[in-house]
Write an enzyme that holds these catalytic residues in place. Structure first.
Site, PDB file in Angstrom:
ATOM      1  N   ASP A  30      -0.293  12.058   5.389  1.00 37.93           N
ATOM      2  CA  ASP A  30      -0.680  12.848   4.235  1.00 37.93           C
ATOM      3  C   ASP A  30      -1.753  12.070   3.475  1.00 37.93           C
ATOM      4  OD1 ASP A  30      -0.963  14.168   1.815  1.00 37.93           O
ATOM      5  OD2 ASP A  30       1.186  14.241   1.370  1.00 37.93           O
ATOM      6  N   GLU A  80     -11.016 -16.725   2.990  1.00 40.34           N
ATOM      7  CA  GLU A  80     -10.037 -16.881   4.068  1.00 40.34           C
ATOM      8  C   GLU A  80     -10.578 -16.250   5.341  1.00 40.34           C
ATOM      9  OE1 GLU A  80      -6.518 -14.058   3.800  1.00 40.34           O
ATOM     10  OE2 GLU A  80      -7.052 -14.205   1.685  1.00 40.34           O
ATOM     11  N   CYS A 112      -6.019 -15.293  -1.017  1.00 42.00           N
ATOM     12  CA  CYS A 112      -6.886 -14.601  -1.977  1.00 42.00           C
ATOM     13  C   CYS A 112      -7.109 -15.381  -3.262  1.00 42.00           C
ATOM     14  CB  CYS A 112      -6.299 -13.223  -2.301  1.00 42.00           C
ATOM     15  SG  CYS A 112      -6.067 -12.178  -0.855  1.00 42.00           S
ATOM     16  N   THR A 153      -5.495  -1.156   3.772  1.00 36.34           N
ATOM     17  CA  THR A 153      -5.870  -2.167   2.780  1.00 36.34           C
ATOM     18  C   THR A 153      -6.936  -3.120   3.324  1.00 36.34           C
ATOM     19  OG1 THR A 153      -4.061  -3.661   3.414  1.00 36.34           O
ATOM     20  CG2 THR A 153      -3.597  -2.058   1.699  1.00 36.34           C
ATOM     21  N   HIS A 234      -5.702  -9.204  -9.372  1.00 39.29           N
ATOM     22  CA  HIS A 234      -6.044  -9.218  -7.952  1.00 39.29           C
ATOM     23  C   HIS A 234      -5.544  -7.902  -7.358  1.00 39.29           C
ATOM     24  CE1 HIS A 234      -6.259 -10.114  -3.759  1.00 39.29           C
ATOM     25  NE2 HIS A 234      -4.947 -10.179  -3.613  1.00 39.29           N
TER      26      HIS A 234
END
Length: 388
Positions: A30, A80, A112, A153, A234
């Protein structure tokens, strides 16, 4: 005491993106799971001709004049997504930007959190050397793999910050709070090109770390939520920062809750349309807040930096009256507006076309490259960087 902080900010992300609603449909999901549940609308697509070094150079070029380049004494490169296990990305970058040879150039790694480490080290350096100028970089390419839980992500780009005395954008407060624990919520062994992540666990660790460092900061400074006009987080995905803010909103009055929520929405706008920058994510949040928010000078902003594995820090700074002089709004807006939308099939092809890890010579197709700095290929196991 010398006032130290962020004088200028530049940002670069390549000129392509994939629409998250289209990606959701292609994955049988969805679209609202991505658009609302994760909080992402677009995701940067990184071509083989861009890596962390070239993206950092393209971001830094926006803020550095020849005169400023001559004054830089240190480059601190948080990433990283490093390209070499020995030689710092900062060394490649210093050469590309033609910085003085009496420049200290170091790469920093802690997931991060790397750019925040760079920012704090830079600030300490300038407090001791008030004439000094430090270039701090947060540049990364977030890769989890196609059709994985972390695919939504992904993203990439670079933030470049010039840290000086008497800064134009933000004066950093002296006090910060930090917390470290050995946590396996996210990691990438040296034999892998994509990260491993326990998403739900990582979110819980992030939220717990935020509560921990926020409480410690308050104890150290005797400040409370009423002292802040905004918080920047963040944002590996924008919904995570929203969850963090909601943990402390009950400490504010109803009126301030409205103000802080509106500021958060402004801070997540650009991240929502770029995706995960890893080390640069917090500072894209800041830039987005400055671009889209309603802040004025002399207001305090709180910052939560988090790096999986895990390290968290809460720090703060006071916005300066002429903060808008520290970035070029028109250029940033045009950069995002001019990006080309690619299909899911095209995104998958580009994802698979990244420079291989086998060391063979490669010449990349650079004919359509628009960026000032780019990667042309590899010869004799050495990356070939070029400037237009």
């Amino acid at each position: 005491m010398t006032v130290v902080g962020i004088d200028k900010i530049g940002f670069y992300t390549p000129g392509m993106y994939v629409d998250m609603a289209e990606l959701a449909s292609a994955r049988g999901e969805d679209p609202n799971k991505y658009l609302i549940g994760i909080g992402q609308s677009k995701q940067a697509v990184i071509p083989p001709t861009q890596d962390v070094v070239t993206m950092a150079a393209n971001a830094a070029e926006q803020i550095l004049t020849p005169a400023l380049k001559a004054e830089i004494g240190m480059v601190l490169f948080g990433t990283e997504s490093g390209i070499d296990n020995s030689k710092a990305a900062a060394v490649y970058l210093a050469h590309l930007l033609d910085l003085p040879q009496n420049t200290r150039a170091i790469e920093l790694k802690q997931a991060c959190y790397g750019a925040t480490a760079g920012l704090q080290l830079a600030a300490d350096y300038v407090r001791v050397h008030p004439q000094g100028k430090v270039l701090v970089i947060g540049a990364d390419i977030a890769r989890y793999g196609l059709r994985t839980a972390g695919e939504v992500t992904q993203g990439g780009g670079a933030i470049a910050m010039l840290v000086t005395a008497d800064p134009t954008i933000l004066a950093l407060d002296d006090v910060s709070s930090y917390h470290t624990a050995d946590v396996m919520d996210f990691w990438r062994p040296t034999y892998r090109t994509e990260a491993l992540v326990d998403g739900k666990y990582s979110t819980n660790v992030y939220l717990n770390f935020f509560k921990t460092v926020w409480a410690d900061y308050q104890q150290q400074t005797q400040r409370s939520i009423k002292d802040f006009a905004a918080f920047a987080f963040h944002l590996p995905f924008t919904k995570m920062g929203r969850k963090g803010l909601r943990q402390i909103l009950p400490e504010a009055t109803p009126e301030q809750q409205t103000t802080l929520t509106a500021a958060f929405e402004a801070s997540q706008e650009d991240n929502r349309n770029v995706g995960n920058l890893y080390t640069g994510s917090l500072y894209l949040s800041l830039l987005s807040l400055l671009r889209h928010g309603q802040l004025i000078g002399n207001e305090r902003i709180g910052f939560f930096s988090y790096g999986s594995g895990a390290e968290g820090e809460f720090f703060s700074g006071v916005l300066q009256p002429n903060f808008r002089d520290g970035f070029v709004e028109e250029r940033l807006a045009q950069q995002l507006a001019d990006r080309q939308r690619v299909s899911v099939a095209e995104y998958e092809q580009i994802y698979a076309a990244q420079l291989s890890n086998d060391g063979r010579d490669v010449q990349l197709a650079v004919g359509a490259e628009q960026a000032t700095y780019y990667l042309a290929g590899r010869q004799h196991e050495q990356r070939q960087y070029r400037k237009q």
